[in-house]
Design a protein around this motif. Structure first.
Motif, PDB file in Angstrom:
ATOM      1  N   ILE A 117     -13.368 -11.464  -2.157  1.00 49.02           N
ATOM      2  CA  ILE A 117     -12.191 -10.604  -2.016  1.00 49.02           C
ATOM      3  C   ILE A 117     -11.076 -11.355  -1.300  1.00 49.02           C
ATOM      4  N   GLN A 118      -9.956 -11.468  -1.943  1.00 48.63           N
ATOM      5  CA  GLN A 118      -8.732 -12.058  -1.404  1.00 48.63           C
ATOM      6  C   GLN A 118      -7.565 -11.180  -1.844  1.00 48.63           C
ATOM      7  N   PRO A 119      -6.432 -11.284  -1.132  1.00 43.02           N
ATOM      8  CA  PRO A 119      -5.272 -10.458  -1.544  1.00 43.02           C
ATOM      9  C   PRO A 119      -4.833 -10.718  -2.972  1.00 43.02           C
ATOM     10  N   GLN A 120      -5.043 -11.955  -3.469  1.00 38.17           N
ATOM     11  CA  GLN A 120      -4.610 -12.285  -4.827  1.00 38.17           C
ATOM     12  C   GLN A 120      -5.598 -11.815  -5.896  1.00 38.17           C
ATOM     13  N   LEU A 121      -6.773 -11.353  -5.506  1.00 39.61           N
ATOM     14  CA  LEU A 121      -7.785 -10.937  -6.481  1.00 39.61           C
ATOM     15  C   LEU A 121      -7.297  -9.730  -7.287  1.00 39.61           C
ATOM     16  N   ARG A 122      -7.423  -9.823  -8.605  1.00 41.17           N
ATOM     17  CA  ARG A 122      -6.981  -8.726  -9.477  1.00 41.17           C
ATOM     18  C   ARG A 122      -8.100  -7.672  -9.571  1.00 41.17           C
ATOM     19  N   ALA A 123      -8.271  -6.950  -8.499  1.00 43.15           N
ATOM     20  CA  ALA A 123      -9.380  -5.995  -8.410  1.00 43.15           C
ATOM     21  C   ALA A 123      -9.207  -4.853  -9.398  1.00 43.15           C
ATOM     22  N   ARG A 124      -7.976  -4.426  -9.619  1.00 44.79           N
ATOM     23  CA  ARG A 124      -7.760  -3.325 -10.568  1.00 44.79           C
ATOM     24  C   ARG A 124      -8.207  -3.707 -11.972  1.00 44.79           C
ATOM     25  N   ASN A 125      -7.947  -4.943 -12.372  1.00 43.51           N
ATOM     26  CA  ASN A 125      -8.383  -5.400 -13.693  1.00 43.51           C
ATOM     27  C   ASN A 125      -9.901  -5.407 -13.801  1.00 43.51           C
ATOM     28  N   ILE A 126     -10.568  -5.812 -12.716  1.00 41.05           N
ATOM     29  CA  ILE A 126     -12.040  -5.826 -12.721  1.00 41.05           C
ATOM     30  C   ILE A 126     -12.573  -4.403 -12.871  1.00 41.05           C
ATOM     31  N   SER A 127     -12.020  -3.481 -12.100  1.00 45.01           N
ATOM     32  CA  SER A 127     -12.484  -2.102 -12.160  1.00 45.01           C
ATOM     33  C   SER A 127     -12.239  -1.499 -13.538  1.00 45.01           C
ATOM     34  N   GLU A 128     -11.068  -1.732 -14.100  1.00 44.95           N
ATOM     35  CA  GLU A 128     -10.763  -1.169 -15.411  1.00 44.95           C
ATOM     36  C   GLU A 128     -11.596  -1.803 -16.514  1.00 44.95           C
ATOM     37  N   THR A 129     -11.944  -3.084 -16.347  1.00 43.60           N
ATOM     38  CA  THR A 129     -12.827  -3.725 -17.330  1.00 43.60           C
ATOM     39  C   THR A 129     -14.199  -3.068 -17.333  1.00 43.60           C
ATOM     40  N   PHE A 130     -14.723  -2.761 -16.160  1.00 47.21           N
ATOM     41  CA  PHE A 130     -16.004  -2.058 -16.078  1.00 47.21           C
ATOM     42  C   PHE A 130     -15.907  -0.676 -16.726  1.00 47.21           C
ATOM     43  N   VAL A 131     -14.801   0.022 -16.464  1.00 44.17           N
ATOM     44  CA  VAL A 131     -14.633   1.359 -17.041  1.00 44.17           C
ATOM     45  C   VAL A 131     -14.538   1.273 -18.560  1.00 44.17           C
ATOM     46  N   THR A 132     -13.807   0.274 -19.070  1.00 44.72           N
ATOM     47  CA  THR A 132     -13.705   0.098 -20.520  1.00 44.72           C
ATOM     48  C   THR A 132     -15.073  -0.171 -21.139  1.00 44.72           C
ATOM     49  N   ALA A 133     -15.851  -1.035 -20.475  1.00 42.50           N
ATOM     50  CA  ALA A 133     -17.198  -1.323 -20.981  1.00 42.50           C
ATOM     51  C   ALA A 133     -18.072  -0.078 -20.950  1.00 42.50           C
ATOM     52  N   LEU A 134     -17.915   0.749 -19.901  1.00 38.61           N
ATOM     53  CA  LEU A 134     -18.690   1.996 -19.817  1.00 38.61           C
ATOM     54  C   LEU A 134     -18.331   2.936 -20.951  1.00 38.61           C
ATOM     55  N   LEU A 135     -17.026   3.062 -21.226  1.00 39.51           N
ATOM     56  CA  LEU A 135     -16.601   3.938 -22.315  1.00 39.51           C
ATOM     57  C   LEU A 135     -17.090   3.417 -23.658  1.00 39.51           C
ATOM     58  N   MET A 136     -17.046   2.110 -23.833  1.00 41.08           N
ATOM     59  CA  MET A 136     -17.536   1.526 -25.084  1.00 41.08           C
ATOM     60  C   MET A 136     -19.033   1.754 -25.240  1.00 41.08           C
ATOM     61  N   GLY A 137     -19.774   1.583 -24.142  1.00 42.32           N
ATOM     62  CA  GLY A 137     -21.214   1.841 -24.210  1.00 42.32           C
ATOM     63  C   GLY A 137     -21.527   3.287 -24.508  1.00 42.32           C
ATOM     64  N   SER A 138     -20.727   4.207 -23.942  1.00 44.55           N
ATOM     65  CA  SER A 138     -20.932   5.623 -24.220  1.00 44.55           C
ATOM     66  C   SER A 138     -20.681   5.936 -25.690  1.00 44.55           C
ATOM     67  N   SER A 139     -19.680   5.293 -26.267  1.00 49.63           N
ATOM     68  CA  SER A 139     -19.391   5.536 -27.681  1.00 49.63           C
ATOM     69  C   SER A 139     -20.481   4.987 -28.592  1.00 49.63           C
ATOM     70  N   LEU A 140     -21.237   4.004 -28.092  1.00 51.77           N
ATOM     71  CA  LEU A 140     -22.309   3.429 -28.901  1.00 51.77           C
ATOM     72  C   LEU A 140     -23.607   4.222 -28.823  1.00 51.77           C
ATOM     73  N   VAL A 141     -23.676   5.179 -27.879  1.00 53.52           N
ATOM     74  CA  VAL A 141     -24.923   5.924 -27.706  1.00 53.52           C
ATOM     75  C   VAL A 141     -25.292   6.671 -28.981  1.00 53.52           C
ATOM     76  N   ALA A 142     -24.318   7.363 -29.572  1.00 53.31           N
ATOM     77  CA  ALA A 142     -24.607   8.134 -30.789  1.00 53.31           C
ATOM     78  C   ALA A 142     -25.028   7.207 -31.928  1.00 53.31           C
ATOM     79  N   ILE A 143     -24.347   6.068 -32.044  1.00 57.26           N
ATOM     80  CA  ILE A 143     -24.693   5.129 -33.121  1.00 57.26           C
ATOM     81  C   ILE A 143     -26.094   4.567 -32.914  1.00 57.26           C
ATOM     82  N   LEU A 144     -26.384   4.129 -31.692  1.00 56.86           N
ATOM     83  CA  LEU A 144     -27.707   3.552 -31.420  1.00 56.86           C
ATOM     84  C   LEU A 144     -28.805   4.607 -31.543  1.00 56.86           C
TER      85      LEU A 144
END
Length: 486
Positions: free
Chosen positions: A183-210
């Motif tokens: 963790i540093q002031p320059q760390l793009r923490a918001r991008n990391i958090s949103e990437t995890f959320v995007t992956a979670l949403l993508m995984g949720s959308s794959l549940v029905a298919i799988l």
């Protein structure tokens, strides 16, 4: 530690990581005099996500793979001589798992120590009696080989669970510390958090298919095993359904298909006109006060459990049809019949058709109604010549979806139509459907690898394909003929 305890510990580490990460971001910003790239909450979220997500993914993968690898390992060590005549290896593994669970309960209660378990031998009477005390029933005698396999199954399982717990906690702590340290002031923490959320949403959308892929795969695998033992031509073309678990079975599909379609047609013949007329009245004629009361009251029917409909068919509708129609006309003497199940199922389908059709009719723009009235048409003419043609694709789609629901119904047919597989035109005779026979073939103390049991998967796959085609047809009709309004 059980998996639930591990999950709670991981979530606890994630919560601690959240506060520590947020605090570190604020202190680092104050110390260096640099503005944070993201809000402090995102830095805490990044630590919490790295602490929880990799560890939980590892735990889920371990819980999925451990039983498979463990059973494959133990199964290979059981000699063929330990398999009872006419039995199957998977049935022996059922006893192995039950014995292992019983031994765990005996140790938890203090009846047997770990050292005593090592020296414990497979005395049939003693082992069965001691396992029965903790509620473990066995399907066969406990041979020394099976008992030794159960002890090894338990030992390897405990060892694997121990290493699983260590690995999951190490991954959680390691990733949390790494995320906290970077963790540093320059760390793009918001991008990391949103990437995890995007992956979670993508995984949720794959549940029905799988899930669909898993269902089709399990049905297809067992259906292939069935067709290796029973000719596909006899299954699809034979008119006799007579399973005999001791050999000489006739497993013709046509009587079950006929019963399924017959009951569904009777149900739709009742539900389609009533549901459509209810929808037209609620959408075009009923006032707001009546509509606010009538529509929820009708939709209550959709929330009634199907077993309640089955009891209604068995106790009320069936005897009424038998005493007042079938017997006086000489058409039958049984309260279980196609007509009984079809009428009750039709009542169940009414809210599906009326609710969907009502929403579709209400979606027709008011401008079409006003234009029709402006040309001098009456309300009934507007409904027949303007509204219904505009809403027809959606209404047809609702009918097809209701048909899929009727084809897959089980409890109403079990209690209302009986279990006789026959080809008959008399609607007051007892018949059965595909879903009823799927249940009956998979229940009872039967060998799983026999054709009479595996036929349930072939029936399930056929029913799945049939209903899938109906749903695809409904979607095609809706999309092809749907009107686009501004």
């Amino acid at each position: 530690m059980t998996p639930s305890v591990i999950v709670l510990i991981v979530l606890g580490l994630a919560a601690v990581g959240y506060f520590l990460g947020r605090q570190r971001a604020l202190k680092t910003s104050e110390r260096d005099g640099v503005k944070l790239h993201s809000l402090p909450v995102y830095y805490g979220q990044s630590v919490a996500l790295f602490a929880a997500v990799p560890a939980l993914l590892l735990l889920g993968a371990w819980l999925f793979l451990q039983p498979v690898l463990l059973e494959n390992n133990i199964t290979g060590k059981i000699p063929d001589s330990a398999i009872p005549d006419g039995g199957a290896r998977n049935l022996v593994m059922v006893d192995v798992r039950r014995i292992a669970e019983g031994l765990n309960q005996l140790i938890a209660q203090g009846d047997v120590s770990e050292n005593g378990l090592v020296d414990m031998q497979a005395d049939v009477t003693d082992v069965r009696a001691r396992l029965a005390e903790v509620g473990v029933a066995l399907g066969s005698d406990v041979s020394p080989v099976v008992f030794q396999a159960a002890k090894e199954y338990r030992s390897i399982g405990l060892t694997a669970s121990f290493f699983r717990n260590i690995a999951v906690l190490a991954v959680s702590f390691g990733f949390a510390f790494w995320a906290w340290a970077r963790i540093q002031p320059q760390l793009r923490a918001r991008n990391i958090s949103e990437t995890f959320v995007t992956a979670l949403l993508m995984g949720s959308s794959l549940v029905a298919i799988l899930t669909t892929v898993g269902i089709v795969g399990s049905l297809l695998f067992e259906s292939v095993s069935f067709f290796k033992m029973y000719p596909a031509a006899d299954f699809f073309l034979s008119t006799t359904w007579n399973p005999q678990f001791r050999g000489g079975s006739d497993l013709g599909f046509l009587p079950l298909l006929w019963g399924t379609l017959y009951v569904s047609v009777v149900a739709l013949a009742l539900a389609v006109p009533l549901g459509l007329m209810i929808a037209i009245y609620l959408a075009e004629y009923a006032g707001s006060t009546l509509r606010s009361f009538a529509k929820p009251a009708i939709e209550v029917l959709a929330g009634i459990p199907t077993i309640v409909y089955g009891l209604f068919a068995l106790i009320t509708v069936g005897p009424f049809l038998r005493d007042w129609i079938a017997q006086p006309l000489g058409l039958g003497s049984s309260s279980s019949s196609v007509m009984t199940a079809g009428l009750v199922m039709g009542i169940m389908l009414i809210p599906f058709i009326s609710s969907l059709s009502d929403d579709i009719i209400n979606a027709v723009p008011q401008a079409l109604r006003d234009g029709s009235y402006g040309l001098g048409a009456t309300k009934s003419e507007t409904i027949k010549q303007v509204i219904l043609p505009a809403a027809l694709p959606g209404i047809v789609g609702a009918f097809l979806l209701a048909a899929s629901r009727a084809i897959g119904e089980t409890m109403i047919v079990v209690m209302g139509a009986g279990a006789a597989a026959r080809l008959d035109l008399n609607p007051f005779e007892a018949m059965t459907t595909i879903t009823v026979k799927i249940v009956s073939q998979l229940t009872g103390d039967t060998e799983f690898a026999s054709p009479e049991t595996l036929v349930a998967f072939a029936l399930g796959l056929t029913l799945f394909v049939f209903t899938l085609c109906l749903n695809i047809l409904a979607l095609y009709v809706v999309r092809k003929y749907r009107e686009q309004y501004e």
